[in-house]
Scaffold this motif. Structure first.
Motif, short mmCIF file in Angstrom:
data_model
loop_
_atom_site.label_atom_id
_atom_site.label_comp_id
_atom_site.label_asym_id
_atom_site.label_seq_id
_atom_site.Cartn_x
_atom_site.Cartn_y
_atom_site.Cartn_z
N GLU A 1 4.59 -2.16 -3.95
CA GLU A 1 4.54 -0.70 -3.88
C GLU A 1 5.84 -0.13 -3.29
OE1 GLU A 1 2.42 1.18 -5.23
OE2 GLU A 1 0.33 0.79 -4.70
N ARG A 2 6.39 -0.80 -2.33
CA ARG A 2 7.63 -0.34 -1.71
C ARG A 2 8.85 -0.70 -2.56
NH1 ARG A 2 10.17 -2.60 3.97
NH2 ARG A 2 12.18 -1.52 3.83
N ALA A 3 8.90 -1.94 -3.02
CA ALA A 3 10.08 -2.41 -3.75
C ALA A 3 10.29 -1.66 -5.06
CB ALA A 3 9.96 -3.90 -4.02
N LEU A 4 9.20 -1.32 -5.74
CA LEU A 4 9.30 -0.64 -7.03
C LEU A 4 8.78 0.80 -6.93
CD1 LEU A 4 8.09 -3.53 -9.38
CD2 LEU A 4 10.43 -2.87 -8.83
N ASP A 5 8.97 1.42 -5.78
CA ASP A 5 8.42 2.76 -5.56
C ASP A 5 8.96 3.77 -6.56
OD1 ASP A 5 6.91 4.69 -3.77
OD2 ASP A 5 8.91 5.54 -3.70
N GLU A 6 10.24 3.76 -6.83
CA GLU A 6 10.81 4.74 -7.75
C GLU A 6 10.25 4.59 -9.15
OE1 GLU A 6 15.00 5.20 -7.72
OE2 GLU A 6 15.17 5.18 -5.54
N GLU A 7 10.06 3.34 -9.60
CA GLU A 7 9.50 3.12 -10.93
C GLU A 7 8.03 3.51 -10.98
OE1 GLU A 7 11.26 1.04 -9.20
OE2 GLU A 7 12.88 0.16 -10.40
N TYR B 1 0.85 -1.19 0.00
CA TYR B 1 0.00 0.00 0.00
C TYR B 1 0.89 1.24 0.00
CZ TYR B 1 1.15 -0.08 4.98
OH TYR B 1 1.82 -0.11 6.18
N VAL B 2 0.27 2.40 -0.20
CA VAL B 2 0.99 3.67 -0.12
C VAL B 2 0.46 4.47 1.07
CG1 VAL B 2 1.48 3.77 -2.59
CG2 VAL B 2 -0.61 4.84 -1.70
N ALA B 3 1.29 5.34 1.59
CA ALA B 3 0.89 6.19 2.71
C ALA B 3 1.74 7.45 2.69
CB ALA B 3 1.05 5.44 4.03
N LYS B 4 1.46 8.36 3.62
CA LYS B 4 2.20 9.62 3.69
C LYS B 4 3.68 9.37 3.96
CE LYS B 4 -0.34 11.51 6.89
NZ LYS B 4 -0.87 12.50 7.86
N VAL B 5 4.50 10.27 3.44
CA VAL B 5 5.94 10.17 3.66
C VAL B 5 6.25 10.52 5.12
CG1 VAL B 5 8.20 11.07 2.98
CG2 VAL B 5 6.38 10.82 1.27
#
Length: 666
Positions: free
Chosen positions: A216-222, A180-184
């Motif tokens: 989502e975390r592993a490929l966050d930059e892509e 999942y994604v969340a705030k930085v």
């Protein structure tokens, strides 16, 4: 005299000369000042005119970063499992509010749930950069959106807009593997700086979201894409008065990621667990593609996108069945009897004859009594796998020792992690004498003889995870190649490596056929998994191995922990592959503290998941729907019909013992 002036002139000419000198000095200084002023004005207006014109324009216009649309994540068939959707939201610009507390009070009357998060909202607003809009609430309903707009004049510094929000259409089905994604957070920024990198400016935008788990975390930059920006005209106080469309830059969406997962198989794998806790992994035994990787119970990742309320997070974190833990990769368990084929393979590699018969009288004795599940009598390796006989495999384990077992276990996929593109795997533990020396029980570092019988039936210090069990089952089913798993199919249209170039297994294929024969017998009449492993898909059969692993020592109490609290019950496991005659898919199931047995708790779940995988395969579907071949007809006109015997049910052929031949291609 004190009353006389200290300075006096003797005549008028002297007084006039002094005045002229003063006038001349002052005039010169004034002239020099005028020349300097004119020169400076000339420099500013002629020489540096362009420079200051540019600075003036920069003060007049601001460039506000806009988070880019996050890249889509799809399954192997193009089904979106993580996408974006439009969302109405309300924002606050701190520097445009007269009184932040008063504004939040008024906003709380329109949106009551913002009052519960008031402290976190104030913290976010105060931490934001000057004139940066800070999201207060996302996913406004149309009624909420209209209400805030209606009272906009009474809410200085409050604005509403529509943005792209991350959305997980399958809810908890892919929560652990996709993430999942969340705030930085400050920790995210620190992690980037610790790598010697400068955090991108967009990370300080309150609306930006970063990958926190799984893909989502592993490929966050892509997936992140490239931030865009709106060029806006501001007044002397920095407030926006207009937008310069021509000077704005559109954001570039992130790369599209395609997984090897199948949404239907994944969804079914989570469904079969119901309220139970555990994990399931499905793999293609030919190329290693992971079709499903599920941890149960799960959670809804959509809750984390806008900020999960602390009460809900606390409930998830405190629940004893650990929905936030990825049990497929991070959870480790004793494999129980699913490990017995490893012991048989280790023994055959060192010269053991699988046709040798060992007598089981219900227990094995080595300093103390090690119980079996029954009295199985004389049996060979295939029958011992079918009956899950403890005595047989304890005997082999003691004869060949822990180091031989550990070597084979590692070659079959245990005690290691796999590069599937996401973090968080635990390697588990494959113990041997070296490990025991480094982790002594009584300070002497010895491997005690009493440890080996338990090791031979998948207990003791041995621990594995569900992905390792699926790899193990895939290698057994393949019979020749050390299949490795693959999860990421492609990123940005570029195919990821995987598929076919696997190392050879260091075993005679005939050895592995012996184990497969035994696993076919497990799901046949009389096998420990027969009752709950029938697929009902034509002539396609599933071969498997049941397992039950103790969660604790029950002493003289109930073997499976029946009647005990959930956390004290046994774990139930099942591994399988199908079709048995030409393996294509392998599955592993772990039911945490199921307390029933691998054949009762694990096999029916594996069966349901395997059925979906087979039915979605066009080749398997064609085989299932193929009409049965007609019975052969004797063309001789004189042939008399054979007399009809009384109809008696005939068991289907089992994979029983046959003469062992190392040259046998099976």
């Amino acid at each position: 005299m004190s009353g006389e002036p200290s300075i006096f002139f003797s005549d008028a000419n002297e007084r006039q000369g002094s005045f002229l000198r003063r006038t001349f000095v002052l005039g010169g200084l004034t002239g020099l000042g005028a020349v300097a002023l004119i020169g400076r004005l000339g420099q500013l207006q002629v020489v540096q005119a362009q420079e200051y014109a540019t600075l003036s324009t920069q003060n007049q216009f601001n460039f506000r970063l806009v988070p880019p649309p996050r890249g889509l994540i799809k399954d192997r068939n193009g089904v979106v499992v993580a996408g974006n959707r439009p969302s109405f939201r309300v924002l606050i610009v701190r520097d445009e509010t007269k009184d932040l507390d008063q504004t939040l009070d008024l906003l709380g009357q329109l949106l009551p749930d913002t009052m519960e998060r008031r402290r976190s909202i104030i913290r976010d607003v105060n931490a934001a950069r000057k004139f940066t809009p800070v999201p207060v609430k996302s996913d406004l309903s149309w009624e909420e959106f209209a209400k805030v707009n209606q009272y906009a004049n009474e809410l200085p510094g409050v604005m509403v807009d529509m943005n792209d929000a991350r959305y997980y259409p399958f809810g908890g089905t892919f929560a652990h593997v996709v993430g999942y994604v969340a705030k930085v957070s400050d920790r995210d920024v620190k992690a980037i700086r610790d790598e010697g990198k400068a955090p991108p400016e967009i990370m300080f935008n309150p609306a930006f979201r970063i990958g926190k788990q799984g893909v989502e975390r592993a490929l966050d930059e892509e997936l992140r894409g490239v931030a865009g920006g709106n060029r806006v005209e501001v007044d002397a106080r920095g407030r926006v008065v207009a937008e310069d469309i021509g000077g704005s830059r559109p954001a570039e969406p992130g790369a599209e990621v395609v997984l090897t997962l199948d949404a239907d198989v994944q969804n079914r794998a989570l469904e079969v667990f119901g309220e139970e806790s555990g994990a399931c992994v499905v793999m293609d035994v030919r190329n290693g593609d992971i079709l499903a990787m599920v941890s149960s119970p799960s959670f809804d990742p959509n809750l984390f996108v806008g900020g999960v309320p602390s009460s809900i997070y606390r409930a998830l974190a405190d629940y004893e069945r650990r929905p936030l833990l990825d049990k497929a990769l991070t959870g480790t368990f004793a494999p129980g009897s699913t490990f017995k084929p490893v012991v048989g393979l280790a023994a055959m590699k060192r010269g053991a004859d699988p046709n040798r018969r060992i007598v089981c009288n219900g227990a094995y004795y080595l300093g103390r009594r090690f119980a079996c599940l029954g009295r199985h009598g004389s049996q060979d390796m295939r029958e011992a796998i079918k009956n899950s006989c403890n005595v047989y495999f304890m005997t082999l384990a003691v004869e060949h020792g822990p180091d031989a077992i550990a070597e084979t276990a590692r070659e079959m996929g245990f005690g290691q992690t796999f590069d599937i593109g996401i973090p968080g795997q635990k390697a588990g533990l494959v113990p041997d004498r070296t490990w025991r020396r480094e982790n002594p029980v009584r300070g002497d570092g010895k491997w005690y003889p009493g440890e080996t019988p338990s090791y031979g039936i998948g207990q003791g210090a041995l621990t594995v995870n569900a992905l390792q069990l699926a790899v193990y089952a895939s290698r057994l089913a393949n019979g020749r190649k050390a299949v490795t798993p693959r999860l990421i199919k492609s990123v940005g249209g570029v195919e990821r490596e995987g598929g076919s170039a696997f190392a050879d297994l260091p075993y005679d294929p005939a050895f592995l056929q012996v184990l497969r024969d035994g696993m076919e017998a497990v799901t046949d009449v009389g096998g420990t998994g027969f009752r709950n492993s029938q697929l009902g898909l034509g002539d396609i059969r599933m071969a498997g191995k049941t397992g039950t692993a103790q969660a604790q020592n029950y002493g003289a109490g109930s073997r499976k922990g029946a009647g005990r609290p959930w956390a004290q019950k046994d774990h139930n496991l099942f591994i399988a592959f199908a079709p048995a005659d030409n393996p294509r898919y392998a599955v592993s199931v772990i039911v945490q503290h199921g307390g029933l047995g691998g054949g009762t708790a694990g096999a029916p779940r594996a069966r349901e998941v395997m059925k979906v995988a087979l039915l979605k395969d066009p080749d398997m579907r064609a085989r299932i729907e193929r009409p049965p071949a007609p019975d052969p007809v004797d063309p001789s006109p004189t042939a008399a019909p054979a007399p009809q015997a009384a109809a008696t049910p005939q068991p289907r052929p089992t994979a029983g013992p046959r003469p062992y031949n190392s040259e046998d291609p099976r």
